[in-house]
Design an enzyme around this catalytic site. Structure first.
Site, PDB file in Angstrom:
ATOM      1  N   LYS A   7       0.825  -1.204   0.000  1.00  0.00           N
ATOM      2  CA  LYS A   7       0.000   0.000   0.000  1.00  0.00           C
ATOM      3  C   LYS A   7       0.870   1.270   0.000  1.00  0.00           C
ATOM      4  O   LYS A   7       2.093   1.189   0.223  1.00  0.00           O
ATOM      5  CB  LYS A   7      -0.916  -0.030   1.223  1.00  0.00           C
ATOM      6  CG  LYS A   7      -1.888  -1.218   1.211  1.00  0.00           C
ATOM      7  CD  LYS A   7      -2.895  -1.117   2.344  1.00  0.00           C
ATOM      8  CE  LYS A   7      -3.845  -2.291   2.331  1.00  0.00           C
ATOM      9  NZ  LYS A   7      -4.949  -2.133   3.317  1.00  0.00           N
ATOM     10  N   TYR A  22     -12.299  -2.546  -3.982  1.00  0.00           N
ATOM     11  CA  TYR A  22     -12.804  -2.698  -2.606  1.00  0.00           C
ATOM     12  C   TYR A  22     -14.339  -2.642  -2.551  1.00  0.00           C
ATOM     13  O   TYR A  22     -14.901  -2.356  -1.494  1.00  0.00           O
ATOM     14  CB  TYR A  22     -12.213  -1.611  -1.717  1.00  0.00           C
ATOM     15  CG  TYR A  22     -10.803  -1.905  -1.226  1.00  0.00           C
ATOM     16  CD1 TYR A  22     -10.526  -3.038  -0.452  1.00  0.00           C
ATOM     17  CD2 TYR A  22      -9.746  -1.043  -1.500  1.00  0.00           C
ATOM     18  CE1 TYR A  22      -9.247  -3.302   0.015  1.00  0.00           C
ATOM     19  CE2 TYR A  22      -8.459  -1.305  -1.032  1.00  0.00           C
ATOM     20  CZ  TYR A  22      -8.221  -2.438  -0.270  1.00  0.00           C
ATOM     21  OH  TYR A  22      -6.958  -2.705   0.205  1.00  0.00           O
ATOM     22  N   PHE A  78     -15.623   3.034   6.750  1.00  0.00           N
ATOM     23  CA  PHE A  78     -14.260   3.445   6.398  1.00  0.00           C
ATOM     24  C   PHE A  78     -14.003   3.461   4.891  1.00  0.00           C
ATOM     25  O   PHE A  78     -12.888   3.753   4.464  1.00  0.00           O
ATOM     26  CB  PHE A  78     -13.229   2.533   7.103  1.00  0.00           C
ATOM     27  CG  PHE A  78     -13.391   1.050   6.811  1.00  0.00           C
ATOM     28  CD1 PHE A  78     -12.883   0.491   5.650  1.00  0.00           C
ATOM     29  CD2 PHE A  78     -14.043   0.224   7.724  1.00  0.00           C
ATOM     30  CE1 PHE A  78     -13.019  -0.863   5.382  1.00  0.00           C
ATOM     31  CE2 PHE A  78     -14.173  -1.143   7.465  1.00  0.00           C
ATOM     32  CZ  PHE A  78     -13.664  -1.686   6.283  1.00  0.00           C
ATOM     33  N   ARG A 107      -1.486 -14.496   4.175  1.00  0.00           N
ATOM     34  CA  ARG A 107      -2.191 -13.856   5.289  1.00  0.00           C
ATOM     35  C   ARG A 107      -1.429 -14.038   6.600  1.00  0.00           C
ATOM     36  O   ARG A 107      -1.413 -13.158   7.452  1.00  0.00           O
ATOM     37  CB  ARG A 107      -3.624 -14.380   5.381  1.00  0.00           C
ATOM     38  CG  ARG A 107      -4.423 -13.947   4.165  1.00  0.00           C
ATOM     39  CD  ARG A 107      -5.841 -14.425   4.203  1.00  0.00           C
ATOM     40  NE  ARG A 107      -6.619 -13.801   5.266  1.00  0.00           N
ATOM     41  CZ  ARG A 107      -7.079 -12.555   5.239  1.00  0.00           C
ATOM     42  NH1 ARG A 107      -6.815 -11.777   4.203  1.00  0.00           N
ATOM     43  NH2 ARG A 107      -7.796 -12.071   6.233  1.00  0.00           N
ATOM     44  N   THR A 144      -5.193  -7.648  10.338  1.00  0.00           N
ATOM     45  CA  THR A 144      -5.493  -6.373   9.671  1.00  0.00           C
ATOM     46  C   THR A 144      -5.060  -5.181  10.529  1.00  0.00           C
ATOM     47  O   THR A 144      -4.471  -4.221  10.031  1.00  0.00           O
ATOM     48  CB  THR A 144      -7.018  -6.269   9.393  1.00  0.00           C
ATOM     49  OG1 THR A 144      -7.412  -7.439   8.669  1.00  0.00           O
ATOM     50  CG2 THR A 144      -7.352  -5.030   8.594  1.00  0.00           C
ATOM     51  N   ARG A 147       2.767  -6.602   9.157  1.00  0.00           N
ATOM     52  CA  ARG A 147       1.983  -5.500   9.746  1.00  0.00           C
ATOM     53  C   ARG A 147       2.482  -5.132  11.139  1.00  0.00           C
ATOM     54  O   ARG A 147       2.496  -3.959  11.506  1.00  0.00           O
ATOM     55  CB  ARG A 147       0.506  -5.860   9.740  1.00  0.00           C
ATOM     56  CG  ARG A 147      -0.090  -5.735   8.322  1.00  0.00           C
ATOM     57  CD  ARG A 147      -1.439  -6.341   8.249  1.00  0.00           C
ATOM     58  NE  ARG A 147      -2.153  -6.057   6.999  1.00  0.00           N
ATOM     59  CZ  ARG A 147      -3.162  -6.787   6.557  1.00  0.00           C
ATOM     60  NH1 ARG A 147      -3.567  -7.844   7.248  1.00  0.00           N
ATOM     61  NH2 ARG A 147      -3.760  -6.467   5.433  1.00  0.00           N
ATOM     62  N   ASN A 196      -1.891  -0.019   6.772  1.00  0.00           N
ATOM     63  CA  ASN A 196      -1.426  -1.327   7.265  1.00  0.00           C
ATOM     64  C   ASN A 196      -0.513  -2.057   6.260  1.00  0.00           C
ATOM     65  O   ASN A 196      -0.428  -3.271   6.257  1.00  0.00           O
ATOM     66  CB  ASN A 196      -2.598  -2.185   7.757  1.00  0.00           C
ATOM     67  CG  ASN A 196      -3.537  -2.606   6.647  1.00  0.00           C
ATOM     68  OD1 ASN A 196      -3.432  -2.115   5.525  1.00  0.00           O
ATOM     69  ND2 ASN A 196      -4.448  -3.512   6.948  1.00  0.00           N
ATOM     70  N   HIS A 256      -2.007  -5.519   1.473  1.00  0.00           N
ATOM     71  CA  HIS A 256      -3.300  -6.190   1.292  1.00  0.00           C
ATOM     72  C   HIS A 256      -3.024  -7.579   0.755  1.00  0.00           C
ATOM     73  O   HIS A 256      -2.087  -7.768  -0.028  1.00  0.00           O
ATOM     74  CB  HIS A 256      -4.181  -5.434   0.285  1.00  0.00           C
ATOM     75  CG  HIS A 256      -5.353  -6.243  -0.160  1.00  0.00           C
ATOM     76  ND1 HIS A 256      -6.528  -6.302   0.561  1.00  0.00           N
ATOM     77  CD2 HIS A 256      -5.513  -7.090  -1.209  1.00  0.00           C
ATOM     78  CE1 HIS A 256      -7.357  -7.148  -0.042  1.00  0.00           C
ATOM     79  NE2 HIS A 256      -6.763  -7.627  -1.128  1.00  0.00           N
ATOM     80  N   GLU A 285      -9.372 -11.117  -7.582  1.00  0.00           N
ATOM     81  CA  GLU A 285      -8.461  -9.979  -7.377  1.00  0.00           C
ATOM     82  C   GLU A 285      -7.268 -10.028  -8.327  1.00  0.00           C
ATOM     83  O   GLU A 285      -6.826  -8.999  -8.830  1.00  0.00           O
ATOM     84  CB  GLU A 285      -7.991  -9.953  -5.917  1.00  0.00           C
ATOM     85  CG  GLU A 285      -9.138  -9.623  -4.961  1.00  0.00           C
ATOM     86  CD  GLU A 285      -8.689  -9.416  -3.528  1.00  0.00           C
ATOM     87  OE1 GLU A 285      -7.498  -9.632  -3.208  1.00  0.00           O
ATOM     88  OE2 GLU A 285      -9.536  -9.021  -2.715  1.00  0.00           O
TER      89      GLU A 285
HETATM   90  P1  CMP Z   1      -7.325  -4.759   3.503  1.00  0.00           P
HETATM   91  O1  CMP Z   1      -6.849  -6.132   3.768  1.00  0.00           O
HETATM   92  O2  CMP Z   1      -6.716  -4.033   2.368  1.00  0.00           O
HETATM   93  O3  CMP Z   1      -8.920  -4.780   3.277  1.00  0.00           O
HETATM   94  C1  CMP Z   1      -9.747  -3.651   3.554  1.00  0.00           C
HETATM   95  C2  CMP Z   1      -9.022  -2.560   4.267  1.00  0.00           C
HETATM   96  O4  CMP Z   1      -9.812  -1.582   4.917  1.00  0.00           O
HETATM   97  C3  CMP Z   1      -8.204  -3.168   5.375  1.00  0.00           C
HETATM   98  O5  CMP Z   1      -7.112  -3.894   4.829  1.00  0.00           O
HETATM   99  C4  CMP Z   1      -7.836  -1.943   6.197  1.00  0.00           C
HETATM  100  O6  CMP Z   1      -6.610  -1.363   5.802  1.00  0.00           O
HETATM  101  C5  CMP Z   1      -8.953  -0.959   5.871  1.00  0.00           C
HETATM  102  N1  CMP Z   1      -9.674  -0.580   7.080  1.00  0.00           N
HETATM  103  C6  CMP Z   1      -9.751   0.667   7.564  1.00  0.00           C
HETATM  104  N2  CMP Z   1     -10.497   0.682   8.669  1.00  0.00           N
HETATM  105  C7  CMP Z   1     -10.895  -0.575   8.916  1.00  0.00           C
HETATM  106  C8  CMP Z   1     -11.686  -1.200   9.940  1.00  0.00           C
HETATM  107  N3  CMP Z   1     -12.215  -0.501  10.934  1.00  0.00           N
HETATM  108  N4  CMP Z   1     -11.876  -2.539   9.855  1.00  0.00           N
HETATM  109  C9  CMP Z   1     -11.336  -3.259   8.834  1.00  0.00           C
HETATM  110  N5  CMP Z   1     -10.591  -2.713   7.833  1.00  0.00           N
HETATM  111  C10 CMP Z   1     -10.366  -1.387   7.881  1.00  0.00           C
END
Ligand code: CMP
Length: 145
Positions: free
Chosen positions: A11, A51, A59, A87, A93, A104, A114, A117, A128
């Protein structure tokens, strides 16, 4: 276990911090091979489409804004059980909840910034990967010959 492919994104915070090489090394050390890599500046439409599953989440707008705030590295990783392994290497996350030694935990700023992805299931990995890479841009390794 079967050889799988999964989509990985470094990211904007990871690119900005200058840790592209370190992140890719984590994958390679654990047997995940990049079989396609591209640096990209995502458009708003591309990020929203990618997304789309999170469209109703509070968010969503911030997520799209962040993912379009600077360049990202798009990658297809290949290896045994690549989806779950990726993962595991990434960690939870929310970096505050991520296990020691994960990307992370070591590099991320917060749940939004973070660093990486990764696809969350083999089904989503197929969707994806094809969202960003036509099959012709994905390169084969020894083990598939
Ligand atoms: P990612 O795995 O890219 O998938 C969705 C993204 O939304 C997640 O990582 C986070 O970076 C982002 N995100 C921001 N806020 C939240 C939240 N409260 N819960 C989950 N994902 C979030």
């Amino acid at each position: 276990m079967a050889i799988e492919r999964t989509l990985s994104i470094i990211k904007p915070d990871g690119v900005e911090k200058g840790i592209i090489g370190k992140v890719i090394a984590r994958f390679e050390e654990k047997g995940l091979k990049p079989v396609a890599i591209r640096l990209a500046q995502l458009s708003k439409a591309e990020a929203e489409g990618f997304y789309a599953v999170h469209k109703a989440r509070p968010f969503f707008a911030d997520l799209v804004k962040f993912m379009t705030s600077g360049p990202v590295v798009l990658m297809v990783l290949e290896g045994e059980g690549a989806v779950a392994k990726n993962r595991e290497i990434m960690g939870a996350t929310d970096p505050a909840k991520a296990a020691p030694g994960t990307i992370r935990k070591d590099f991320a700023t917060n749940i939004e910034k973070n660093t990486v992805h990764g696809s969350d299931s083999p089904e989503n990995a197929k969707i994806e990967v094809s969202y960003f890479f036509p099959e012709v841009q994905i390169h084969a390794y020894e083990w598939k010959k």
